[in-house]
Design a protein around this motif. Structure first.
Motif, PDB file in Angstrom:
ATOM      1  N   ILE A 112       0.852  -1.183   0.000  1.00 47.03           N
ATOM      2  CA  ILE A 112       0.000   0.000   0.000  1.00 47.03           C
ATOM      3  C   ILE A 112       0.893   1.239   0.000  1.00 47.03           C
ATOM      4  CG2 ILE A 112      -1.825   1.277   1.206  1.00 47.03           C
ATOM      5  CD1 ILE A 112      -2.535  -1.382   2.619  1.00 47.03           C
ATOM      6  N   LEU A 113       0.563   2.201  -0.837  1.00 43.96           N
ATOM      7  CA  LEU A 113       1.313   3.457  -0.897  1.00 43.96           C
ATOM      8  C   LEU A 113       0.359   4.610  -0.642  1.00 43.96           C
ATOM      9  CD1 LEU A 113       3.969   4.513  -3.518  1.00 43.96           C
ATOM     10  CD2 LEU A 113       2.123   6.086  -2.940  1.00 43.96           C
ATOM     11  N   PRO A 131       2.918  -0.935  -5.847  1.00 49.29           N
ATOM     12  CA  PRO A 131       1.918  -1.278  -4.817  1.00 49.29           C
ATOM     13  C   PRO A 131       0.678  -1.931  -5.422  1.00 49.29           C
ATOM     14  CG  PRO A 131       1.773   1.040  -5.352  1.00 49.29           C
ATOM     15  CD  PRO A 131       2.948   0.508  -6.122  1.00 49.29           C
ATOM     16  N   ASP A 132      -0.038  -2.661  -4.596  1.00 46.99           N
ATOM     17  CA  ASP A 132      -1.330  -3.203  -5.009  1.00 46.99           C
ATOM     18  C   ASP A 132      -2.405  -2.117  -4.963  1.00 46.99           C
ATOM     19  OD1 ASP A 132      -0.727  -6.242  -5.138  1.00 46.99           O
ATOM     20  OD2 ASP A 132       0.079  -5.616  -3.205  1.00 46.99           O
ATOM     21  N   ILE A 133      -2.246  -1.194  -4.034  1.00 48.74           N
ATOM     22  CA  ILE A 133      -3.172  -0.080  -3.873  1.00 48.74           C
ATOM     23  C   ILE A 133      -2.349   1.170  -3.598  1.00 48.74           C
ATOM     24  CG2 ILE A 133      -5.041   0.892  -2.466  1.00 48.74           C
ATOM     25  CD1 ILE A 133      -5.778  -2.003  -1.689  1.00 48.74           C
ATOM     26  N   PHE A 134      -2.672   2.269  -4.288  1.00 51.51           N
ATOM     27  CA  PHE A 134      -2.026   3.512  -3.903  1.00 51.51           C
ATOM     28  C   PHE A 134      -3.044   4.644  -3.838  1.00 51.51           C
ATOM     29  CE2 PHE A 134      -1.502   4.313  -8.498  1.00 51.51           C
ATOM     30  CZ  PHE A 134      -1.613   5.703  -8.589  1.00 51.51           C
ATOM     31  N   ILE A 135      -2.768   5.550  -2.904  1.00 51.05           N
ATOM     32  CA  ILE A 135      -3.670   6.660  -2.594  1.00 51.05           C
ATOM     33  C   ILE A 135      -2.938   7.953  -2.888  1.00 51.05           C
ATOM     34  CG2 ILE A 135      -5.021   7.781  -0.782  1.00 51.05           C
ATOM     35  CD1 ILE A 135      -4.678   4.908   0.672  1.00 51.05           C
ATOM     36  N   ALA A 136      -3.522   8.772  -3.761  1.00 55.02           N
ATOM     37  CA  ALA A 136      -2.979  10.092  -4.056  1.00 55.02           C
ATOM     38  C   ALA A 136      -3.895  11.129  -3.420  1.00 55.02           C
ATOM     39  CB  ALA A 136      -2.884  10.302  -5.564  1.00 55.02           C
ATOM     40  N   ASP A 137      -3.363  11.858  -2.469  1.00 58.29           N
ATOM     41  CA  ASP A 137      -4.140  12.839  -1.710  1.00 58.29           C
ATOM     42  C   ASP A 137      -3.800  14.251  -2.190  1.00 58.29           C
ATOM     43  OD1 ASP A 137      -5.781  13.972   0.162  1.00 58.29           O
ATOM     44  OD2 ASP A 137      -4.620  13.355   1.905  1.00 58.29           O
ATOM     45  N   GLU A 138      -4.751  15.159  -2.076  1.00 60.24           N
ATOM     46  CA  GLU A 138      -4.637  16.552  -2.509  1.00 60.24           C
ATOM     47  C   GLU A 138      -4.528  16.676  -4.028  1.00 60.24           C
ATOM     48  OE1 GLU A 138      -2.175  19.408  -0.633  1.00 60.24           O
ATOM     49  OE2 GLU A 138      -2.693  18.801   1.404  1.00 60.24           O
ATOM     50  N   SER A 160      -6.404   0.798  -7.468  1.00 64.28           N
ATOM     51  CA  SER A 160      -6.265  -0.557  -6.914  1.00 64.28           C
ATOM     52  C   SER A 160      -6.219  -1.610  -8.011  1.00 64.28           C
ATOM     53  CB  SER A 160      -7.442  -0.852  -5.974  1.00 64.28           C
ATOM     54  OG  SER A 160      -7.388  -2.175  -5.492  1.00 64.28           O
ATOM     55  N   ARG A 161      -5.329  -2.575  -7.815  1.00 61.09           N
ATOM     56  CA  ARG A 161      -5.366  -3.781  -8.650  1.00 61.09           C
ATOM     57  C   ARG A 161      -6.488  -4.707  -8.194  1.00 61.09           C
ATOM     58  NH1 ARG A 161       0.587  -3.876  -8.294  1.00 61.09           N
ATOM     59  NH2 ARG A 161       1.443  -3.261 -10.325  1.00 61.09           N
ATOM     60  N   LEU A 186       5.402   4.021   2.176  1.00 55.98           N
ATOM     61  CA  LEU A 186       5.421   2.765   1.432  1.00 55.98           C
ATOM     62  C   LEU A 186       5.329   1.615   2.422  1.00 55.98           C
ATOM     63  CD1 LEU A 186       6.648   4.950  -0.446  1.00 55.98           C
ATOM     64  CD2 LEU A 186       8.229   3.222  -1.303  1.00 55.98           C
ATOM     65  N   LEU A 187       4.224   0.894   2.384  1.00 54.99           N
ATOM     66  CA  LEU A 187       3.948  -0.139   3.388  1.00 54.99           C
ATOM     67  C   LEU A 187       3.772  -1.502   2.735  1.00 54.99           C
ATOM     68  CD1 LEU A 187       3.179  -0.730   6.428  1.00 54.99           C
ATOM     69  CD2 LEU A 187       0.799  -0.465   5.695  1.00 54.99           C
TER      70      LEU A 187
END
Length: 319
Positions: free
Chosen positions: A95-96, A119-126, A158-159, A302-303
């Motif tokens: 997860i990013l 990542p399998d899932i990444f979050i873009a904020d702002e 997300s994948r 990055l997790l």
């Protein structure tokens, strides 16, 4: 004269750090004290300088400074104590989270980080309307997406198929909240992506406290194990942050991997860990680190995690 000035300076620094430290613990509604308490590296540096200047001149004051050194230094160092487990070759979920800092227009640099971390899932904020067409590169690799591009928006790529999602916009809120539900390796889970207000003034400070309470009540109501990811504008020195961890039975993913101050980039002593991914019970953190500078004033998180059942007991290896 110089020696006397150093002693007075050391006593003053010790007194100020004690006021901030105790004030944060005993008066958690005093905004200025709470905000200053988050500057743990600054407080540690001030206590260390005070201790050295008072070591021979005033034993009592030097002991007072030493206690502060141990408290703040220990608080930072505790995040580097490795957890006891051995990593296996079982599947891992990546997860990013990245607060992209909307005006940075750093989408090309973000793409490089995403492609390297994979990542399998990444979050873009702002993100906003200008970012939307520039993020088209992610569509082929991440076929599932939930996004709000207006104002200070947020996008989750997300994948994994997204079974359930909601975009939450609160009146007067700085950013967005998007909870999504996914399934990975037979386990359904949620990611509660959020951006909590900054306590820059008294109104923002009170709003931040209410938002932490809202997040806790919402996450406790989910039947699925839930990760919380976002810029929380707070760290472990904030009472509401610690309460969120305990009430929702979450683990700070930094534990075992360092304090990892994520903002502001380029000012190490002044930096604070504002960007977080909190991990629910049933999951084990394999790796947690900050990505490189890419234009935003926040470094990305990055997790890598796996299910608790996929870990073997023993000594941590390879981190």
């Amino acid at each position: 004269m110089l020696k006397r000035a150093c002693v007075i300076g050391g006593m003053s620094a010790t007194g100020i750090v004690w006021i901030v430290t105790l004030g944060n613990l005993l008066l958690p509604t005093q905004r200025e004290l709470v905000m200053l308490a988050g500057l743990r590296a600054v407080l540690l540096l001030a206590a260390t300088a005070a201790f050295l200047s008072l070591l021979h001149a005033s034993p009592r004051w030097s002991i007072a400074a030493l206690v502060l050194m141990l408290y703040h230094g220990g608080g930072i160092a505790s995040y580097s104590i490795p957890e006891a487990h051995t990593l296996s070759a079982n599947p891992r979920l990546k997860i990013l989270y990245a607060n992209v800092d909307r005006p940075s227009h750093s989408w090309d640099a973000l793409r490089i980080i995403v492609e390297e971390f994979d990542p399998d899932i990444f979050i873009a904020d702002e993100v906003d309307e200008i970012w939307q067409p520039q993020m088209a590169w992610a569509d082929s690799t991440y076929p599932h997406r939930v996004a709000s591009w207006d104002g200070y928006g947020m996008a989750i790529y997300s994948r994994l198929p997204i079974e359930d999602s909601t975009v939450i916009t609160e009146p007067g809120r700085f950013g967005k909240t998007i909870p999504v539900k996914c399934e990975w390796q037979g386990t359904r889970f949620r990611i509660y992506a959020t951006h909590i207000n900054s306590p820059v003034d008294d109104a923002g400070f009170l709003k931040q406290a209410r938002q932490f309470d809202t997040v806790a009540r919402t996450v406790k109501g989910f039947p699925e194990e839930t990760f919380i990811a976002g810029d929380m504008n707070a760290c472990e020195t904030r009472l509401e942050f610690r309460t969120l961890l305990s009430d929702c039975r979450l683990r700070d993913s930094r534990s075992g991997f360092g304090w990892q101050a994520s903002w502001p980039f380029g000012w190490p002593v002044l930096s604070i860990p504002l960007d977080h991914i909190l991990v629910p019970e049933g999951w084990q953190v394999v790796d947690r680190r900050l990505g490189p500078f890419y234009g935003s004033d926040h470094r990305p998180v990055l997790l890598t995690v796996t299910r608790d059942g996929d870990m073997e007991s023993g000594t941590q290896d390879g981190i």
